[in-house]
Design an enzyme around this catalytic site. Structure first.
Site, PDB file in Angstrom:
ATOM      1  CB  SER A  94      -1.132   7.416   3.829  1.00 29.46           C
ATOM      2  OG  SER A  94      -0.683   7.446   2.570  1.00 29.46           O
ATOM      3  CG  ASP A 212      -7.369   5.515  -1.021  1.00 33.29           C
ATOM      4  OD1 ASP A 212      -6.708   6.400  -1.721  1.00 33.29           O
ATOM      5  OD2 ASP A 212      -6.711   5.389   0.087  1.00 33.29           O
ATOM      6  CG  HIS A 239      -5.364   8.235   0.659  1.00 36.40           C
ATOM      7  ND1 HIS A 239      -4.906   7.053   0.766  1.00 36.40           N
ATOM      8  CD2 HIS A 239      -4.270   8.972   1.007  1.00 36.40           C
ATOM      9  CE1 HIS A 239      -3.855   6.864   1.302  1.00 36.40           C
ATOM     10  NE2 HIS A 239      -3.327   8.277   1.506  1.00 36.40           N
TER      11      HIS A 239
END
Length: 261
Positions: A94, A212, A239
């Site tokens: 991320s 996601d 995610h």
């Protein structure tokens, strides 16, 4: 727990195992334990696994001001140098993927191979702005709503349902917002590494997450396209793939780091 001091921060990190370095960089609102603590042992047979906490997370201390991408890049680079300065395999999840990409572009001498998980290249997409601004606003207004929203954004619907009522309630209750998280979300609203990704020289694996909702998979595909010679793989996950599909993720990463096996 070890520390390294650089201008503006005292960075905490942990090391486990022996062998060539593997540095894993966490995402927004988490720390190295939350994102990677349950995966470290899956790599220590081949690596010294190094897990830093950057500004706003864990025990790392900074001045409390706005967090910049350059600051996080230098914090991770300092951890690598503090462990001998030899090139490491570097992975990021991320926001950690954005940071890891920046390290590889600005400090190519420190990175052997690069893995970018559920990352993105720039923050100009209107949906990205809408999502992150709502995330940020709820962190200020209502911690319970913040926790419920981020839970829905992190996982696929099926995974949330399979968690069960008690596990889901426990996860939501454990999802806290903090000043550090807020500063990281602010950075996530502003980062743009489109000028850095073409400079990445290390062999790179980009991993997208098909379902996601926080950083839609198109961003990972765009990131892959911007890095010459990179490899792309996709996991059928939301995610938070480190929690939802850890076995598939580990297999992909190990296969990339050790193609001879």
């Amino acid at each position: 727990m070890s520390t390294v001091s650089i201008p503006g921060a005292v960075v905490h990190y942990t090391t486990h195992g022996a062998g060539p370095g593997l540095v894993l960089v966490h995402g927004t609102g988490a720390d190295s334990v939350a994102n990677f603590g349950h995966l470290v042992d899956r790599f220590t047979d081949r690596h010294t696994v190094i897990t830093p906490d950057y500004a706003g997370s864990g025990g790392t201390e900074d001045d409390g001001g706005a967090i910049t991408l350059d600051a996080l890049i230098e914090q991770v680079a300092a951890v690598i140098r503090d462990n001998g300065g030899e090139p490491v395999d570097l992975g990021g999840f991320s926001l950690g993927a954005v940071v890891a990409a920046g390290v590889a572009a600005k400090h190519p001498e420190l990175v052997h191979r690069l893995v970018l998980i559920a990352g993105w290249q720039d923050s100009t997409d209107p949906r990205h702005q809408l999502t992150f601004k709502l995330w940020r606003d709820l962190a200020e207004l209502d911690e319970s709503s913040y926790a419920r929203l981020i839970t829905l954004l992190l996982f696929t619907p099926g995974f949330v349902s399979r968690m069960g009522v008690e596990a889901l309630a426990e996860f939501v209750a454990g999802t806290k917002c903090s000043d550090g998280t807020n500063r990281q979300i602010d950075l996530g609203l502003a980062v743009d590494i489109s000028d850095l990704t073409p400079k990445i020289q290390a062999p790179t694996l980009v991993i997208g997450c098909t379902h996601d909702q926080l950083v839609p998979v198109g961003h990972s595909r765009e990131l892959h396209e911007s890095i010459e010679g990179s490899t792309y793989a996709e996991i059928d996950s939301g995610h938070l793939v480190v929690m939802e599909r850890p076995d598939e993720l580990v297999d992909l990463v190990r296969g990339f780091l050790h193609p001879e096996n």
